[in-house]
Design an enzyme around this catalytic site. Structure first.
Site, PDB file in Angstrom:
ATOM      1  N   SER A  97      39.421  27.794  -1.683  1.00  0.00           N
ATOM      2  CA  SER A  97      40.341  27.611  -0.750  1.00  0.00           C
ATOM      3  C   SER A  97      40.782  26.021  -0.746  1.00  0.00           C
ATOM      4  CB  SER A  97      40.284  28.322  -0.140  1.00  0.00           C
ATOM      5  OG  SER A  97      40.883  29.533  -0.301  1.00  0.00           O
ATOM      6  N   ARG A 137      28.552  31.190  -5.089  1.00  0.00           N
ATOM      7  CA  ARG A 137      29.263  30.031  -6.068  1.00  0.00           C
ATOM      8  C   ARG A 137      28.025  29.376  -6.683  1.00  0.00           C
ATOM      9  NH1 ARG A 137      34.291  28.138  -3.324  1.00  0.00           N
ATOM     10  NH2 ARG A 137      32.870  28.039  -1.424  1.00  0.00           N
ATOM     11  N   LYS A 148      35.935  25.154  10.077  1.00  0.00           N
ATOM     12  CA  LYS A 148      37.390  25.425   9.480  1.00  0.00           C
ATOM     13  C   LYS A 148      38.483  24.698  10.985  1.00  0.00           C
ATOM     14  CE  LYS A 148      36.190  27.185   5.154  1.00  0.00           C
ATOM     15  NZ  LYS A 148      36.667  28.032   4.043  1.00  0.00           N
ATOM     16  N   HIS A 206      38.104  34.859  -5.189  1.00  0.00           N
ATOM     17  CA  HIS A 206      38.368  35.945  -4.420  1.00  0.00           C
ATOM     18  C   HIS A 206      38.154  37.832  -4.724  1.00  0.00           C
ATOM     19  CE1 HIS A 206      38.964  32.360  -1.051  1.00  0.00           C
ATOM     20  NE2 HIS A 206      38.087  32.616  -0.454  1.00  0.00           N
TER      21      HIS A 206
HETATM   22  O1  PNS Z   1      35.891  31.997   3.737  1.00  0.00           O
HETATM   23  P1  PNS Z   1      34.734  31.167   4.913  1.00  0.00           P
HETATM   24  O2  PNS Z   1      35.687  30.320   5.820  1.00  0.00           O
HETATM   25  O3  PNS Z   1      33.546  30.776   4.103  1.00  0.00           O
HETATM   26  O4  PNS Z   1      34.445  32.632   5.700  1.00  0.00           O
HETATM   27  C1  PNS Z   1      33.229  32.562   6.992  1.00  0.00           C
HETATM   28  C2  PNS Z   1      33.107  33.249   8.140  1.00  0.00           C
HETATM   29  C3  PNS Z   1      34.758  33.272   8.198  1.00  0.00           C
HETATM   30  C4  PNS Z   1      33.331  35.122   7.346  1.00  0.00           C
HETATM   31  C5  PNS Z   1      33.171  33.423   9.465  1.00  0.00           C
HETATM   32  O5  PNS Z   1      32.900  32.174   9.800  1.00  0.00           O
HETATM   33  C6  PNS Z   1      32.535  34.483  10.135  1.00  0.00           C
HETATM   34  O6  PNS Z   1      31.886  35.356   9.830  1.00  0.00           O
HETATM   35  N1  PNS Z   1      33.357  33.994  11.115  1.00  0.00           N
HETATM   36  C7  PNS Z   1      33.486  35.354  12.519  1.00  0.00           C
HETATM   37  C8  PNS Z   1      32.062  34.961  13.089  1.00  0.00           C
HETATM   38  C9  PNS Z   1      31.086  35.503  13.402  1.00  0.00           C
HETATM   39  O7  PNS Z   1      30.610  36.480  12.830  1.00  0.00           O
HETATM   40  N2  PNS Z   1      29.999  34.277  12.555  1.00  0.00           N
HETATM   41  C10 PNS Z   1      28.837  34.334  11.983  1.00  0.00           C
HETATM   42  C11 PNS Z   1      28.138  35.340  12.708  1.00  0.00           C
HETATM   43  S1  PNS Z   1      27.458  33.919  13.662  1.00  0.00           S
END
Ligand code: PNS
Length: 162
Positions: free
Chosen positions: A131, A93, A43, A19
């Site tokens: 992570s 990745r 998660k 990150h």
């Molecule tokens: O580090 P991650 O867990 O891959 O990040 C994913 C994250 C938190 C960016 C994604 O789940 C997210 O954007 N969550 C907020 C809700 C949302 O807008 N989801 C995407 C469209 S449905």
């Protein structure tokens, strides 16, 4: 020409050197990055609370005036609009990320066409850093200091020393 504001969203549970590399490279493309902790419904169990993650990230970026750290509990594109951001930065990745990222980028585009998702390929060094794998190794006493910022390494040690 202005380069604008981008949101770098994620769970950051915890932030890794992968990150950190993305943030450093993102700052070459955008004037300002907002590192935003958002909720990923897939998660379920977090190691650090959102407040702990915000505190760690704020500490790590305390000298960087172009990096803002924040948390948001709603939709990413709404948050981006609210912050005046025109882009979402995500790292890619190995190929395993692609399908999920593609789906999320298309969904976000459908929800708000004014926000563009920009992908950067992960640095080769961080291609297998996540992570989750950091947490798993740290849980069993593994040394992860080459994969996370020093503050995160200290917090992981503190957590698993208990
Ligand atoms: O580090 P991650 O867990 O891959 O990040 C994913 C994250 C938190 C960016 C994604 O789940 C997210 O954007 N969550 C907020 C809700 C949302 O807008 N989801 C995407 C469209 S449905």
């Amino acid at each position: 020409m202005t380069k604008g504001i981008a949101i770098y969203p994620g769970s950051f549970d915890p932030v890794t050197n992968g990150h950190m590399d993305m943030i450093k490279r993102g700052l070459r493309l955008f004037d300002r990055l907002i590192v935003a902790i958002l909720h990923n419904p897939a998660k379920r169990s977090a190691l650090f609370t959102v407040d702990e993650r915000v505190m760690m990230l704020k500490d790590i970026f305390k000298e960087d005036e172009n990096v803002e750290v924040d948390a948001h509990s709603g939709l990413l594109v709404d948050y981006a609009e609210q912050k005046g951001a025109t882009a979402i930065l995500r790292g890619l990745r190995a190929t395993s990320d692609f399908e999920y990222e593609f789906q999320m980028a298309l969904m976000n585009r459908r929800l708000n066409r004014n926000v563009q998702t920009v992908f950067l390929m992960s640095g080769l060094q961080w291609i297998f850093t996540s992570s989750s794998i950091v947490k798993e190794a740290a849980t069993f006493g593994g040394d992860v200091k080459s994969m996370v910022p020093p503050l995160v390494n200290d917090k992981l040690k503190e957590r698993f020393a208990k």
